[in-house]
Write a protein that holds these residues in place. Structure first.
Motif, mmCIF file in Angstrom:
data_model
loop_
_atom_site.group_PDB
_atom_site.id
_atom_site.type_symbol
_atom_site.label_atom_id
_atom_site.label_comp_id
_atom_site.label_asym_id
_atom_site.label_seq_id
_atom_site.Cartn_x
_atom_site.Cartn_y
_atom_site.Cartn_z
ATOM 1 N N ASP A 67 0.868 -1.048 0.170
ATOM 2 C CA ASP A 67 0.174 -0.098 0.073
ATOM 3 C C ASP A 67 1.076 1.393 -0.156
ATOM 4 O O ASP A 67 0.344 2.554 -0.225
ATOM 5 N N LYS A 68 2.394 0.644 0.385
ATOM 6 C CA LYS A 68 2.926 2.255 0.584
ATOM 7 C C LYS A 68 4.310 2.247 -0.885
ATOM 8 O O LYS A 68 4.680 3.687 -1.366
ATOM 9 N N TYR A 69 4.172 0.983 -1.164
ATOM 10 C CA TYR A 69 5.037 1.025 -2.015
ATOM 11 C C TYR A 69 5.366 1.083 -3.709
ATOM 12 O O TYR A 69 4.019 0.167 -3.706
ATOM 13 N N LYS A 70 5.412 1.190 -4.653
ATOM 14 C CA LYS A 70 4.969 1.126 -6.126
ATOM 15 C C LYS A 70 5.994 0.792 -6.848
ATOM 16 O O LYS A 70 6.696 2.120 -6.658
ATOM 17 N N ARG A 129 4.811 6.321 -0.935
ATOM 18 C CA ARG A 129 4.893 6.579 0.363
ATOM 19 C C ARG A 129 3.794 7.327 1.881
ATOM 20 O O ARG A 129 3.301 5.828 1.288
ATOM 21 N N ASP A 130 3.958 7.571 2.792
ATOM 22 C CA ASP A 130 3.290 7.670 3.764
ATOM 23 C C ASP A 130 2.928 8.484 3.969
ATOM 24 O O ASP A 130 3.174 9.896 3.910
ATOM 25 N N GLN A 131 1.701 8.567 5.550
ATOM 26 C CA GLN A 131 1.215 9.827 6.479
ATOM 27 C C GLN A 131 1.669 9.514 7.465
ATOM 28 O O GLN A 131 2.520 8.425 7.985
ATOM 29 N N PRO A 132 1.956 11.254 8.208
ATOM 30 C CA PRO A 132 2.231 10.844 9.780
ATOM 31 C C PRO A 132 2.134 9.679 10.037
ATOM 32 O O PRO A 132 0.441 9.758 10.464
ATOM 33 N N GLY A 133 2.749 9.335 11.227
ATOM 34 C CA GLY A 133 2.297 8.252 12.100
ATOM 35 C C GLY A 133 1.815 6.920 11.530
ATOM 36 O O GLY A 133 1.951 5.717 12.351
ATOM 37 N N ASP A 134 2.332 6.515 9.952
ATOM 38 C CA ASP A 134 2.326 5.204 9.364
ATOM 39 C C ASP A 134 3.667 4.554 9.922
ATOM 40 O O ASP A 134 4.494 5.038 9.792
ATOM 41 N N LYS A 135 3.583 2.969 9.846
ATOM 42 C CA LYS A 135 5.111 2.516 10.054
ATOM 43 C C LYS A 135 4.597 0.976 9.192
ATOM 44 O O LYS A 135 3.486 0.862 8.797
ATOM 45 N N ALA A 188 3.659 14.223 5.169
ATOM 46 C CA ALA A 188 4.064 13.116 4.781
ATOM 47 C C ALA A 188 4.992 12.598 3.472
ATOM 48 O O ALA A 188 5.878 14.017 3.462
ATOM 49 N N THR A 189 5.574 11.293 3.855
ATOM 50 C CA THR A 189 5.960 11.392 2.962
ATOM 51 C C THR A 189 6.136 10.895 1.448
ATOM 52 O O THR A 189 5.166 10.384 1.419
ATOM 53 N N HIS A 190 7.193 11.502 0.841
ATOM 54 C CA HIS A 190 7.461 10.873 -0.550
ATOM 55 C C HIS A 190 8.858 11.081 -0.949
ATOM 56 O O HIS A 190 8.955 11.858 -0.744
ATOM 57 N N VAL A 191 9.490 9.846 -2.027
ATOM 58 C CA VAL A 191 10.485 9.689 -2.196
ATOM 59 C C VAL A 191 10.193 8.467 -3.379
ATOM 60 O O VAL A 191 9.374 7.299 -3.796
ATOM 61 N N HIS A 221 14.923 -3.045 7.765
ATOM 62 C CA HIS A 221 14.901 -2.467 8.782
ATOM 63 C C HIS A 221 12.995 -1.943 8.855
ATOM 64 O O HIS A 221 12.767 -2.360 8.319
ATOM 65 N N ILE A 222 11.963 -1.733 9.797
ATOM 66 C CA ILE A 222 11.307 -0.927 10.126
ATOM 67 C C ILE A 222 11.147 0.344 9.869
ATOM 68 O O ILE A 222 11.474 1.457 10.753
ATOM 69 N N GLY A 223 10.048 0.620 8.935
ATOM 70 C CA GLY A 223 10.145 2.709 9.077
ATOM 71 C C GLY A 223 8.867 2.613 10.195
ATOM 72 O O GLY A 223 8.236 2.036 9.617
ATOM 73 N N ALA A 224 8.694 4.125 9.889
ATOM 74 C CA ALA A 224 7.990 4.732 11.083
ATOM 75 C C ALA A 224 8.361 6.630 10.653
ATOM 76 O O ALA A 224 9.442 6.772 10.453
ATOM 77 N N ASN A 225 6.610 6.850 10.204
ATOM 78 C CA ASN A 225 7.190 8.410 9.894
ATOM 79 C C ASN A 225 6.772 9.154 11.053
ATOM 80 O O ASN A 225 5.226 8.815 11.792
#
Length: 133
Positions: free
Chosen positions: A34-37, A51-57, A112-115, A103-107
């Motif tokens: 749902d986050k990686y394309k 892409r993710d939103q604040p609080g997403d892990k 929002a993260t967009h990379v 790793h485990i990533g957390a915003n």
């Protein structure tokens, strides 16, 4: 005859136990689809949009060596398999190189993260096997 463990045997067993989570870590597109394309893939690279939103892990996952390009500013933590936590902040336009990593990533920021992440592949033909697609 009684088995008496040796120091090298104990160290080998301990290393195996510690490395199991790394070996079992899955591809990011499988753990967090749902986050990686995938936006491009060929024999040499795979380019992911994340892409993710604040609080997403994310779930624990792995990346081969990669280059990250920040399309937006963000702040996150990366929790490594040994429990070490890295805190990262990026401004839009910043670029980072990383060796292979699990790793485990957390915003943990307010944005929002967009990379774009360009993962490097080992090509059996070297760079000559790379094609434009």
């Amino acid at each position: 005859m009684k088995y008496i463990p040796t120091i090298p045997g104990i160290l080998s067993a301990a290393a195996a136990v510690l490395l199991i989570p790394i070996a079992l870590a899955q591809d990011a597109t499988q753990t967090d689809g749902d986050k990686y394309k995938v936006v491009l893939e060929n024999e040499c690279v795979r380019v992911l949009e994340y892409r993710d939103q604040p609080g997403d892990k994310t779930q624990q996952h792995r990346h081969p060596a990669f280059v990250l390009y920040a399309l937006s500013p963000f702040e996150r933590t990366l929790t490594l398999p040994d429990g070490k936590v890295l805190r990262r902040q990026f401004k839009a336009g910043e670029v980072m190189w990383s060796e292979a990593q699990t790793h485990i990533g957390a915003n943990v920021g307010q944005t929002a993260t967009h990379v774009l992440i360009t993962e490097l592949k080992s090509s059996p033909q070297g760079n000559q096997g790379c094609t434009k697609r």
